[in-house]
Enzyme design. Structure first.
Site, mmCIF file in Angstrom:
data_model
loop_
_atom_site.group_PDB
_atom_site.id
_atom_site.type_symbol
_atom_site.label_atom_id
_atom_site.label_comp_id
_atom_site.label_asym_id
_atom_site.label_seq_id
_atom_site.Cartn_x
_atom_site.Cartn_y
_atom_site.Cartn_z
ATOM 1 N N LYS A 39 4.808 70.674 -10.807
ATOM 2 C CA LYS A 39 5.070 71.800 -11.695
ATOM 3 C C LYS A 39 3.896 72.010 -12.649
ATOM 4 C CE LYS A 39 9.251 71.886 -13.406
ATOM 5 N NZ LYS A 39 10.022 73.006 -12.804
ATOM 6 N N ARG A 80 10.312 69.577 -19.341
ATOM 7 C CA ARG A 80 10.682 69.418 -17.921
ATOM 8 C C ARG A 80 9.889 68.267 -17.309
ATOM 9 N NH1 ARG A 80 10.430 75.366 -18.075
ATOM 10 N NH2 ARG A 80 12.369 76.231 -17.237
ATOM 11 N N GLY A 107 16.999 63.254 -8.572
ATOM 12 C CA GLY A 107 17.383 62.016 -9.230
ATOM 13 C C GLY A 107 16.699 61.839 -10.577
ATOM 14 N N MET A 152 15.449 63.456 -14.455
ATOM 15 C CA MET A 152 15.826 64.449 -15.452
ATOM 16 C C MET A 152 15.132 65.748 -15.122
ATOM 17 S SD MET A 152 15.106 64.865 -19.466
ATOM 18 C CE MET A 152 14.147 66.354 -19.172
ATOM 19 N N ARG A 208 5.244 77.785 -6.425
ATOM 20 C CA ARG A 208 5.276 76.676 -5.444
ATOM 21 C C ARG A 208 5.293 77.276 -4.049
ATOM 22 N NH1 ARG A 208 11.475 74.655 -6.647
ATOM 23 N NH2 ARG A 208 12.446 76.658 -6.238
ATOM 24 N N HIS A 222 25.205 61.969 24.383
ATOM 25 C CA HIS A 222 24.833 62.508 25.689
ATOM 26 C C HIS A 222 24.809 64.033 25.657
ATOM 27 C CE1 HIS A 222 25.755 63.899 29.818
ATOM 28 N NE2 HIS A 222 24.843 62.990 30.135
ATOM 29 N N ARG A 269 11.043 58.830 37.129
ATOM 30 C CA ARG A 269 11.659 57.553 36.802
ATOM 31 C C ARG A 269 12.649 57.174 37.895
ATOM 32 N NH1 ARG A 269 15.208 57.009 31.451
ATOM 33 N NH2 ARG A 269 16.703 58.186 32.677
ATOM 34 N N SER A 318 5.059 54.411 29.467
ATOM 35 C CA SER A 318 5.725 55.511 28.775
ATOM 36 C C SER A 318 6.809 54.898 27.906
ATOM 37 C CB SER A 318 6.323 56.485 29.790
ATOM 38 O OG SER A 318 7.008 57.511 29.116
ATOM 39 N N CYS A 362 8.412 59.236 26.215
ATOM 40 C CA CYS A 362 9.329 60.187 26.841
ATOM 41 C C CYS A 362 10.717 60.123 26.237
ATOM 42 C CB CYS A 362 9.382 59.985 28.350
ATOM 43 S SG CYS A 362 10.048 58.387 28.834
ATOM 44 N N TYR A 418 -0.343 61.097 25.492
ATOM 45 C CA TYR A 418 0.518 62.292 25.521
ATOM 46 C C TYR A 418 1.886 61.993 24.931
ATOM 47 C CZ TYR A 418 3.000 60.251 29.519
ATOM 48 O OH TYR A 418 3.758 59.447 30.318
#
Lengths: 949, 949
Positions: free
Chosen positions: B58, B128, B137, B139, B380, B501, B678, B827, B894, B914
């Protein structure tokens, strides 16, 4: 091991490489060592610094005997270094080797007054492999090398006769064909069997010389057909063929697999032993025998063994003729070796004494008498029972053969369990085998008989009649069966492995247990067990042998182990020599060890037993078993299923009373020693009623709506309970439970103090994965501590306690530094840590693990002995980080592995303070800890391993 | 963080320590910075090197605005260094601070022509907190500091009037009492409510001055009662009380917890902003407002916000009066800010331009007009939707405000999923909320409507009618529901978490999904869903919003996302500005990233979609889903349950045909790009029929004895299937399955080649724990390769493929060196790796994880974003050891984490090649990878983070 190329699609599997003996292809000299020359000439440069490493186990034994002047048929050992050269140089031998072998053969010829390949007086030799460690999968033995059509008559011309010579030749062709030339042995044995059928004889030795001649023709053509070559008639060709075969067998797939799974380096190499043949079957003045230098079953200080006159070693093994005893007794009259070969017997006793003094251990010997002359063919460490082991150790110390540390190293810790286990009489057991019902996995040693009970309730009821002991037979057990297991003398399960619930609990209780006995079909409705055509009803008698895994449909008599009789005060120590040996031996062990040994015990009785067996603390007191009494489980279930806060609080208050009493009892039993109490660990589901009936019954008792109970039970069901809401997660989700437990511990500790008992509770948090979990529970502990001390007007500083966690989740090992900064101790829960590190549930993969071990994919069951490479690395990480963050951190193990000697040694090596195991394994762990310390000391002092040939 | 003492029973929790700013208690000078002085005098030494770190967010915003000459009410910021001093010195301030504050107050008095504490023209200030990172959390704010009984009339004597002054005083007592003196706010609000009831008014502003006076009396006595002290009447005492409160709140438990779980160092400290008050409620020439510098929903390049004339900031938030628009339009006539305050509006547009150019980003502003003069109170970074984000990025680059790398860093990768998700019209959604059926967890974004189906079969059948789209509603889903999920437009489950799932598969399919919708009671027998009093029958219409987790009992209209219309060729790229922004933006991102982005795809359709969305390979093709077609599952079950070898071989031969066809299709879709396949992973149990009905039906179809089928199903049941017989263990136990799959892959690759397609299969072994497993499977692969090549007369070297493993078991990470020496790629299967490393089943602990996150025990769901400390360390170990053993090793991920931006950044940092994620998250991963690379580059270049106030 450098056998696999790094990189892409290629591995060099199967291409042997012995690389780390130096880059040069030069052969270390000498390439071979002589033995049995009797004059210790300059050719026999033994002793070398590491005889086993250079000469292999068998060769080192022969060389040592030779050096001691013990009669050994002369021979020579080609060193393991030649094996290294052979592989480095792609199956070539060092140039000078042939000359050295020729020279050695010449030496043998001189010693034996025979000539290798000589038609008149042919020298025959045996060729045997011998690696530094005993190792299956390698070529074993070719006997009678040097025999051929040409030399046959020379052998026959001696006293031995043609039939004998032909039989030797037949054996040579068969062994050589099999192990050197790779001919399927069945090709020979089928010919032999056909010939025996034709001759209408059953024993090889009943074949006549002409019959043997015909068989030899068939053997030779079978050899030709299989190999495309003639059987070598040149003695040297035979010899080099056999030497090649020994070296080649070093890299055979079975041998490579064996080494891989036992962590034996490939570059160790094997030696080759070439030894002149002696024959025990040259008439009544010849014989062959085996013996232990002491009784391997009882440890009695007298030679123990058997022999056959006019026979060969393999006849002893084949068991066709009945062997005769070595020592004369009233019963055996003139049949003993002592009676028939008095000189040789005296000589053997002398050899025995010299070898025991030399090796400092009981030996297992092979010998042959050829025409009245004794030859020793092998000496190695003798296997023995636990009872024998401690007696031998004590008596060898008494006789000044070994000092106590050496004696401590002599005993296999695993065998100590035998000393404490009840057992069936051996004779009764063997007699009963014909009617054996089934066999499973031997999960907890010892023997028990009793009436079959198919449920925990029934086991309790049967026991309570007082009329019979009980064997609990279950599909598998769960914590709800605890009361039944306690009531039973032994446990059998149809499913599960050696680390199943039944196995773990039974070992903890020191009760015999057979698991995975899949032949048993339990019909709970009909209340019978079926097995093949047999049917055993509930209440019928059975016996189980937890040492062998056998189950019998009758009562077999059991002997109680002496040591426990003494410890229980039922027998005076003086009246039990066994106890005397045990106590003396364990005192020597305790003097050596650095590791403390604690026990896992959940009741005052177990704690008492553990202390008797030498436990120096309780490393794991599982509070969940304490909830399974009839009233307790009701209160526990009411607590879980409570509709409102008040009901829950009432149930918790009731449980508090039980727990406080439990803890007080244990504190009293362990007065002055630490007691590690694990807060509640298992998923709630295990405590809830299962099945419609149980649910209805419980709902009635607890006056709760049946539907609500059923719904709650269903809600606690988990797909993978092992990874679910349990351990401290449960404590954090239901703070009342841990709050009650912590309060019970602190109140009991205060009450114990007030009663003059020094209580040393160690509060242990299970299944920690996060440092934040510890922060939250520590805050709860602090609050409860303040409350309790205020209520009882006690100064908090007067309550001694420690706060720690189990390390049983991989993440906990990784953040051990953070955890250690917040805690006083770690205790490794290696059962769970193994499950999670390997992703392997011990409940589900017993069969898979057996299969993996058989296929060489795993070296051993990782639940029996620590996976040191995987789980062990996490443990090391945790120890390093934990100690770095908190040098005072106390570190122990409370998983099943705490009683496994290899695992105990590992714990010693990485700096643990203690191991904790089931009470009956405390002596095992004490000994294993002593051995670990002794081995470490020896390694630090640069001592090599004791020569244990 | 050094907050916890190492060692025994004591932690120093709650004792703050700011230690690593140097050991000296000297205060870094200056202790405070001025802003809003308008002359940039020497007191205002801004800019400092790290404004956010020194002044907090701020304060830095105010300082930057002040420096740019933007009108800001004058004030000063006490630096974060003072906070450090305050804690080091146990709540003392540096000696010179009071003098500095006095001097700063004097400056404010000069600027405002008022005096602090002066009865006639009192200066009022706000106090502030402002930390370097936004943090709950702490003031927040005390307004009107400096007001007291003494100064009240001075404020009233101005143009403002007594009622206004009294209301300010009332607010001060309430705020100060609450946040500074810790008085329960309810003590004040209940007095206020009572007064309003007495006065029969509902709005605060309708209270008269005398009524306010009475309330103030009550407030003051409430303050006295709660604190035992009078409300401070001295202005400086108020000011220092508020400053103390800000610093003390830095170590409040909530703030400490928040920092702990977000890894924010405790020694960062907070700044304190003291600013002269301006009032937007001083009449019709005053106002208060908030605005975004661009439209945060669409990104449109025009100011976006609202204001209230004659009002205070909190009135805007309270929502009692209807705010008015900023910009004039035909509709709003004279109500707009532009119309009422034309000068201020012009000034605001100018401010907007300057701030955007200065910060290089869209801003979120707060402003006040006091008597015709505009003041900015805050600036901001503005939050925005994904669509807005990419449009703003593109247009800011076009306008030269930022360069492309800066634009790439501006967009939150997570928001890109919004760009690709279908959505309900906002208006329709809001209208429907009144009739909302239920709400669960938003598991996969997007919107869908259709007829309810309660089973997979029914979903397929309903879809096949072609008459309606379908919403699958299940208790929870399993792999057997795949066909139904594919047939459905959206999925709802009553159980399960965001990684269940259903959630995982739905995200993979890009379908909207709501899980854990516990209000839904599914009655499969009655074929209805009950929810409260409502009942929805199968076939009834519902709509689900996977972005909000809501379920509606009617059809809501859905809009299809433009970008997919273009990618599917249904709309021309030129006709979609959205697509234009997307394509341009993603090209900038792709230019920056080093990580490749692959996708998880199991079908040719998914592979095609993934490629359209920018995937450069398939990182995970799960073969198990391929077995769930009706014929296939039959063949698969026949294979598992086969009585003999022949039957098994027949079933495998049938499955081979299916698999080969599947693989060929995927190779074609990915022509020239790698496809990681796989081998079978899940436990067999998942494939077998369940329940008596299914078993009977299957037994009939397969012509197998029902009892055998039931027994086999029971035999495959596991306690903890996650840790059981699955992955390569299955492949090793049933070699036929992997043999068939390997053959299908190789044959498909050869056929693809022959058809001119460049197939690049990467064969991936799941659940590896041991190097021996890899050796065994590699040997099988080699054998199959040789067979296939011989059969098809193909040169093995012509078949390009790689062989690798998933690293998903902790042990595999530890032995990564051994594995890497045998393999081409790793992987990371971070779902399982997380489960095992944390000992946490994602199926069972969804609720526990939510609870842990809420309690600050976990920073976030470790299944959504990698646990970098635990799982991440194992990954680093594996990368280091793997690369060391095999420098060419390709490394990817993966697991679900491959699409999570924080996890992607982690993978970038530890050197992955990757990441692979579900197709719809490919753009997210591309952007996250680009940002990771850019941040790394900036850090290496010593650049600080871009100023994002």
């Amino acid at each position: 091991m450098g056998l696999v190329a790094s990189g892409s699609n290629q591995t060099l599997e199967g291409v042997p490489a012995v690389t780390n003996r130096g880059a040069s292809p030069r052969l270390p000299e000498p390439a071979l060592y002589y033995f049995g020359d009797g004059d210790n000439g300059d050719r026999n440069r033994f002793p070398v610094p590491n005889p086993r490493e250079v000469l292999g186990g068998k060769g080192a034994g022969l060389a040592e005997m030779s050096r001691l002047g013990i009669p050994v048929p002369p021979g020579f050992t080609i060193t393991t270094a030649v094996c290294g050269f052979y592989y480095r140089e792609r199956s070539r031998y060092p140039g000078p080797l042939r000359a050295a072998v020729d020279e050695a053969l010449a030496f043998l010829e001189r010693k034996c007054a025979r000539s290798f390949g000589d038609p008149n007086r042919p020298l025959l030799v045996s060729v045997r492999s011998g690696a530094p460690v005993s190792m299956p999968g390698m070529m074993d033995t070719v006997l009678n090398v040097g025999l051929s059509a040409r030399t046959l008559s020379g052998l026959a011309a001696g006293a031995e006769g043609r039939r004998f010579a032909l039989d030797c030749y037949r054996r040579l062709i068969e062994m050589y064909g099999d192990v050197v030339a790779g001919v399927d042995r069945a090709r020979f044995t089928s010919a032999l069997d056909a010939a025996k059928r034709g001759a209408q004889v059953t024993r090889d030795q009943d074949l006549s010389a002409p019959q043997l001649e015909a068989i030899i023709e068939q053997y030779l053509s079978a050899y030709r057909a299989a190999t495309g070559a003639e059987f070598p008639q040149d003695a040297r060709a035979q010899l080099w063929g056999a030497i090649d075969a020994v070296f080649a067998s070093w890299m055979s797939p079975r041998a490579v697999t064996y080494r891989r799974i036992h962590g034996i380096p490939n570059d160790l190499g094997t030696a080759v032993n070439v030894q002149s043949m002696v024959f025990g079957n040259l008439g009544d003045d010849s014989a062959t025998g085996v013996c232990f230098t002491r009784d391997p079953a009882t440890g009695e200080d007298s030679i123990f063994g058997e022999f056959l006159p006019n026979a060969q070693g393999e006849d002893l093994v084949a068991g066709i003729r009945t062997p005769q005893p070595l020592t004369r007794s009233e019963a055996n009259g003139a049949h003993s070796f002592e009676a028939i070969f008095p000189d040789c017997h005296r000589q053997l006793l002398d050899v025995r004494g010299r070898l025991e003094r030399h090796f400092g251990d009981m030996q297992d010997l092979e010998f042959t008498v050829e025409k009245g002359k004794l030859y020793l063919l092998q000496t190695r460490r003798g296997k023995r029972t636990g009872m024998a082991a401690i007696r031998i150790a004590c008596e060898m110390v008494a006789d000044g053969i070994v000092d106590p540390p050496r004696a401590v190293l002599q005993v296999d810790p695993q065998t100590l369990t035998q000393v404490l286990a009840p057992a069936f009489g051996q004779a009764e057991l063997e007699a009963a085998r014909a009617e054996r019902l089934a066999a499973g996995l031997p999960a907890s040693p010892g023997a028990a008989s009793g009436a079959v009970a198919l449920s925990a309730d029934r086991a309790v009821a049967l026991r309570d009649t007082g009329a019979t002991s009980v064997i609990l037979v279950r599909h598998e057990t769960s914590p709800e069966d605890i009361a039944g297991m306690e009531a039973a003398a032994g446990i059998v399960t149809a499913r599960g492995g050696k680390t199943s619930h039944a196995a773990v609990v039974a070992r903890g209780m020191g009760k015999p247990c057979v698991v995975g006995c899949e032949a048993l079909q339990i019909d709970e409705e009909a209340r019978v067990v079926r097995c093949g055509s047999a049917t055993i009803a509930e209440g019928d008698p059975i016996s189980i042998d937890g040492t062998t895994g056998e189950v019998f449909p009758k009562i077999l008599p059991v002997r109680a182990p002496e040591i426990l009789q003494v410890l229980d005060g039922e027998r005076a120590p003086e009246a039990s020599p066994t106890y005397g040996f045990f106590a003396r031996f364990m005192a020597w062990a305790d003097a050596e060890r650095r590791l403390r040994v604690w026990a896992n015990a959940d009741t005052p009785e177990d704690a008492h037993l553990a202390r008797q067996l030498g436990a120096e603390g309780i490393g794991l007191c599982r509070t969940e078993h304490m909830f399974f009494g009839k009233e307790r489980i009701l209160a526990f279930r009411r607590m879980i299923l409570a509709a409102g806060e008040n009901e829950r609080r009432e149930a918790l208050a009731e449980l508090l009373l039980y727990q406080r009493r439990d803890f007080l009892g244990i504190f009293e039993a362990m007065d002055g020693l630490p007691v590690t109490i694990r807060l509640l660990d298992p998923p709630l589901h295990e405590f809830l009623p299962h099945g419609a009936d149980e649910i209805r019954r419980f709902a009635e008792e607890a006056r709760l709506p049946e539907r609500d109970v059923a719904a709650r039970v269903e809600a606690t069901r988990e797909e993978n309970p092992m990874l679910g809401l349990r351990g401290c997660r449960l404590g954090l989700a239901h703070p009342g439970i841990y709050g009650m437990q912590i309060r019970a511990i602190l109140e009991a500790a205060i009450e114990a103090r007030q009663g003059g008992v020094r209580a040393l509770p160690e509060i242990m948090i299970p299944l920690t994965a996060l440092d934040t979990e510890i922060d939250e529970l520590r805050a709860q502990l602090t609050r409860t501590m303040e409350e309790v001390c205020a209520e009882r007007d006690v100064d908090p500083s007067a309550v001694e306690f420690r706060f720690g966690t189990m390390i049983e989740i991989p993440r906990a090992a990784l953040i051990a530094g953070k955890l250690a900064a917040r805690l006083d101790f770690f205790s490794f829960g290696t059962n769970d840590l193994t499950q999670m590190t390997l992703g392997l549930s011990r409940d589900d993969t017993a069969r898979l693990i057996v299969d993996y071990v058989e296929r060489g994919l795993l070296p051993h069951d990782p639940f029996s002995s620590l996976d040191q490479e995987g789980v062990g690395e996490l443990m090391q990480i945790a120890v390093e980080r934990g100690r770095h963050a908190n040098p005072k951190l106390k570190i122990g193990i409370c998983g099943e592995h705490g009683g496994d000697p290899r695992s105990v040694e590992f714990c010693h090596r990485i700096g643990f303070d203690y191991v904790s195991c089931s009470p009956y394994r405390v002596p095992v762990a004490r000994l294993a800890a002593a051995q670990a310390a002794l081995r470490e000391k020896r390694a630090a002092g640069g001592d090599s391993e004791p020569i244990a040939v």
